[in-house]
Design a protein around this motif. Structure first.
Motif, mmCIF file in Angstrom:
data_model
loop_
_atom_site.group_PDB
_atom_site.id
_atom_site.type_symbol
_atom_site.label_atom_id
_atom_site.label_comp_id
_atom_site.label_asym_id
_atom_site.label_seq_id
_atom_site.Cartn_x
_atom_site.Cartn_y
_atom_site.Cartn_z
ATOM 1 N N LEU A 194 0.679 -1.088 -0.039
ATOM 2 C CA LEU A 194 0.019 0.056 -0.141
ATOM 3 C C LEU A 194 1.127 1.232 0.112
ATOM 4 C CD1 LEU A 194 -2.633 -0.990 2.385
ATOM 5 C CD2 LEU A 194 -3.034 -1.052 -0.118
ATOM 6 N N LEU A 195 2.055 1.488 0.699
ATOM 7 C CA LEU A 195 2.778 2.525 0.842
ATOM 8 C C LEU A 195 3.539 2.741 -0.352
ATOM 9 C CD1 LEU A 195 4.260 2.084 4.450
ATOM 10 C CD2 LEU A 195 2.556 3.726 3.853
ATOM 11 N N LEU A 196 3.927 1.541 -1.062
ATOM 12 C CA LEU A 196 4.682 1.520 -2.313
ATOM 13 C C LEU A 196 3.631 2.379 -3.412
ATOM 14 C CD1 LEU A 196 6.379 -1.596 -2.757
ATOM 15 C CD2 LEU A 196 7.378 0.704 -2.424
ATOM 16 N N TRP A 197 2.205 2.051 -3.210
ATOM 17 C CA TRP A 197 1.191 2.767 -3.958
ATOM 18 C C TRP A 197 0.623 3.999 -3.674
ATOM 19 C CZ3 TRP A 197 -0.937 1.255 -8.859
ATOM 20 C CH2 TRP A 197 -0.687 0.050 -9.402
ATOM 21 N N LYS A 198 1.280 4.501 -2.641
ATOM 22 C CA LYS A 198 1.166 5.850 -2.027
ATOM 23 C C LYS A 198 -0.445 6.053 -1.302
ATOM 24 C CE LYS A 198 4.443 8.653 -4.171
ATOM 25 N NZ LYS A 198 5.283 7.626 -4.753
ATOM 26 N N ILE A 199 -0.748 4.606 -0.783
ATOM 27 C CA ILE A 199 -2.282 4.537 -0.476
ATOM 28 C C ILE A 199 -2.034 4.472 1.175
ATOM 29 C CG2 ILE A 199 -3.946 3.003 -0.001
ATOM 30 C CD1 ILE A 199 -3.656 2.066 -2.917
ATOM 31 N N ASN A 200 -2.949 5.166 1.844
ATOM 32 C CA ASN A 200 -3.016 5.468 3.123
ATOM 33 C C ASN A 200 -3.551 4.005 3.716
ATOM 34 O OD1 ASN A 200 -4.095 5.856 6.046
ATOM 35 N ND2 ASN A 200 -3.689 8.131 5.447
ATOM 36 N N PRO A 201 -2.621 3.355 4.536
ATOM 37 C CA PRO A 201 -3.210 2.159 5.275
ATOM 38 C C PRO A 201 -4.428 1.994 5.934
ATOM 39 C CG PRO A 201 -0.615 2.332 5.361
ATOM 40 C CD PRO A 201 -1.265 3.670 4.938
ATOM 41 N N GLN A 202 -4.600 3.135 6.649
ATOM 42 C CA GLN A 202 -5.829 3.314 7.285
ATOM 43 C C GLN A 202 -6.959 3.163 6.777
ATOM 44 O OE1 GLN A 202 -5.555 6.255 10.636
ATOM 45 N NE2 GLN A 202 -7.612 5.930 11.216
ATOM 46 N N VAL A 203 -6.969 4.061 5.551
ATOM 47 C CA VAL A 203 -8.177 4.366 4.676
ATOM 48 C C VAL A 203 -8.599 3.209 4.113
ATOM 49 C CG1 VAL A 203 -8.939 5.533 2.661
ATOM 50 C CG2 VAL A 203 -7.515 6.809 4.405
ATOM 51 N N TRP A 204 -7.280 2.250 3.540
ATOM 52 C CA TRP A 204 -7.490 1.053 2.942
ATOM 53 C C TRP A 204 -8.259 -0.091 3.937
ATOM 54 C CZ3 TRP A 204 -6.072 -4.089 3.535
ATOM 55 C CH2 TRP A 204 -6.283 -4.915 2.350
ATOM 56 N N LEU A 236 -8.091 5.638 -6.425
ATOM 57 C CA LEU A 236 -6.613 5.828 -5.807
ATOM 58 C C LEU A 236 -6.595 7.054 -5.131
ATOM 59 C CD1 LEU A 236 -4.228 4.383 -8.671
ATOM 60 C CD2 LEU A 236 -4.459 3.413 -6.275
ATOM 61 N N THR A 237 -7.258 7.992 -5.816
ATOM 62 C CA THR A 237 -7.219 9.378 -5.040
ATOM 63 C C THR A 237 -7.694 9.103 -3.686
ATOM 64 O OG1 THR A 237 -7.373 10.576 -7.254
ATOM 65 C CG2 THR A 237 -7.920 11.838 -5.495
ATOM 66 N N ILE A 238 -8.916 8.636 -3.601
ATOM 67 C CA ILE A 238 -9.814 8.513 -2.516
ATOM 68 C C ILE A 238 -8.851 7.672 -1.480
ATOM 69 C CG2 ILE A 238 -11.852 7.253 -1.360
ATOM 70 C CD1 ILE A 238 -13.400 7.541 -3.893
ATOM 71 N N TYR A 239 -8.244 6.727 -1.798
ATOM 72 C CA TYR A 239 -7.501 5.834 -0.987
ATOM 73 C C TYR A 239 -6.039 6.541 -0.479
ATOM 74 C CZ TYR A 239 -10.184 1.732 -1.089
ATOM 75 O OH TYR A 239 -11.215 0.620 -1.005
ATOM 76 N N ARG A 240 -5.713 7.342 -1.345
ATOM 77 C CA ARG A 240 -4.667 8.197 -0.843
ATOM 78 C C ARG A 240 -4.701 9.460 -0.020
ATOM 79 N NH1 ARG A 240 -2.219 7.660 -7.090
ATOM 80 N NH2 ARG A 240 -1.085 5.913 -6.743
ATOM 81 N N ALA A 241 -6.226 9.680 0.339
ATOM 82 C CA ALA A 241 -6.657 10.968 1.023
ATOM 83 C C ALA A 241 -6.282 10.349 2.691
ATOM 84 C CB ALA A 241 -7.951 11.215 1.019
ATOM 85 N N PRO A 242 -6.330 11.544 3.670
ATOM 86 C CA PRO A 242 -6.295 11.207 4.972
ATOM 87 C C PRO A 242 -7.652 10.491 5.574
ATOM 88 C CG PRO A 242 -5.568 13.483 4.492
ATOM 89 C CD PRO A 242 -6.246 12.816 3.359
ATOM 90 N N PRO A 243 -7.325 9.826 6.502
ATOM 91 C CA PRO A 243 -8.499 9.002 6.958
ATOM 92 C C PRO A 243 -9.669 9.824 7.387
ATOM 93 C CG PRO A 243 -6.777 8.928 8.360
ATOM 94 C CD PRO A 243 -6.218 9.646 7.304
ATOM 95 N N ASN A 244 -10.976 9.427 7.252
ATOM 96 C CA ASN A 244 -12.176 10.050 7.934
ATOM 97 C C ASN A 244 -12.408 9.742 9.255
ATOM 98 O OD1 ASN A 244 -14.708 11.302 8.412
ATOM 99 N ND2 ASN A 244 -15.537 10.891 6.123
ATOM 100 N N PRO A 245 -12.303 10.588 10.110
ATOM 101 C CA PRO A 245 -12.586 10.176 11.478
ATOM 102 C C PRO A 245 -13.912 9.575 11.677
ATOM 103 C CG PRO A 245 -12.272 12.481 11.280
ATOM 104 C CD PRO A 245 -12.011 11.994 10.094
ATOM 105 N N ASP A 246 -14.993 9.922 10.783
ATOM 106 C CA ASP A 246 -16.404 9.525 10.962
ATOM 107 C C ASP A 246 -16.681 8.128 10.521
ATOM 108 O OD1 ASP A 246 -17.177 12.213 11.859
ATOM 109 O OD2 ASP A 246 -17.414 12.695 9.695
ATOM 110 N N ASN A 247 -15.466 7.716 9.819
ATOM 111 C CA ASN A 247 -15.743 6.165 9.292
ATOM 112 C C ASN A 247 -14.699 5.186 10.115
ATOM 113 O OD1 ASN A 247 -17.319 7.079 7.284
ATOM 114 N ND2 ASN A 247 -15.919 7.484 5.775
ATOM 115 N N ASP A 248 -14.171 5.744 11.459
ATOM 116 C CA ASP A 248 -13.413 4.942 12.173
ATOM 117 C C ASP A 248 -13.817 3.741 12.328
ATOM 118 O OD1 ASP A 248 -11.359 3.943 13.830
ATOM 119 O OD2 ASP A 248 -11.798 5.611 15.237
ATOM 120 N N THR A 249 -13.260 2.628 12.153
ATOM 121 C CA THR A 249 -13.799 1.155 12.304
ATOM 122 C C THR A 249 -13.286 0.583 13.598
ATOM 123 O OG1 THR A 249 -11.917 0.115 11.016
ATOM 124 C CG2 THR A 249 -14.380 0.822 9.916
#
Length: 250
Positions: A194-204, A236-249
């Motif tokens: 995920l990091l290699l693809w610049k994806i935020n692991p928490q969002v993923w 990819l743009t969505i997954y690379r964004a900071p996590p949304n606290p409203d969607n905390d799992t």
């Protein structure tokens, strides 16, 4: 990969397909020395100056009577780092680089002469001799960075990258819970991908675990939508964004 051994056979297996001459940036773990012998000289080891520096710092800390001597060597090592950094900053300027390169090489040569001069002294303190003999044994590998500017002077970056797995190793596997060790290995692989693809692991994770929950709390049969190389640019743009606290799992 979770391996039960730390022997030279582990990196040897990992590097078995490397046939060209290569340089490994490593600490002084003995398995690397065995690895070089196994590869018939196709590998060279670039030893870590941070570990050498630590030898002198430990001596200064544990034996205050020798602090001044040890810290003089620490200062010499600091100077080598400084001169190499100056050289690297102007790597794109050939003429200026050559001048800085000469200055660095002269300093490296002077450091070596100081080492040999002290080792030749019959009254050299045993603690000083022990540290300097280690420096001498590893000297050829320690100065590979001089002729190979792309090689770092230490392996700090690699050790920082491995800190998480190393710190957790005893908890993940040393507690005799093999399944948790295997799970950790898989997760480290996923997160690094995920990091290699610049994806935020928490969002993923938020999206993946939510999909599992909506699937009756069962694993997904088809995970292809969550593989980065299958995602659209919009996803990819969505997954690379900071996590949304409203969607905390959590």
């Amino acid at each position: 990969i979770l391996d039960k051994s730390r022997s030279s056979q582990v990196p040897l297996s990992h590097l078995k397909d490397i046939n060209r001459e290569s340089i490994l940036s490593v600490d002084r773990y003995s398995a690397y020395k065995t690895l070089v012998k196994e590869k018939d000289g196709s590998l060279r080891l670039a030893w870590c100056w941070s570990h050498v520096r630590r030898d002198f710092l430990n001596l200064a800390k544990n034996q205050p009577d020798h602090e001044e001597w040890a810290m003089n060597w620490v200062e010499d090592i600091r100077n080598l780092y400084h001169l190499n950094n100056l050289r690297l900053e102007i790597a794109h300027m050939p003429q200026e680089f050559d001048k800085a390169d000469v200055v660095l090489r002269n300093s490296v040569s002077e450091t070596k002469q100081n080492m040999l001069h002290e080792l030749a002294c019959e009254t050299l303190h045993p603690e000083h001799k022990k540290v300097l003999e280690s420096l001498q044994r590893h000297w050829d590998g320690l100065i590979l960075f001089v002729d190979n500017p792309e090689i770092p002077m230490d392996n700090n970056e690699a050790e920082r990258a491995l800190r998480g797995p190393v710190v957790g190793r005893k908890n993940f596997y040393g507690s005799c819970s093999l399944w948790s060790g295997l799970l950790a290995s898989m997760l480290f692989s996923i997160f690094q991908t995920l990091l290699l693809w610049k994806i935020n692991p928490q969002v993923w994770l938020q999206n993946f675990l939510r999909a599992c929950a909506e699937n009756g709390s069962l694993p997904l049969e088809d995970v292809s939508p969550f593989l980065p190389w299958n995602m659209s640019e919009q996803a990819l743009t969505i997954y690379r964004a900071p996590p949304n606290p409203d969607n905390d799992t959590s």
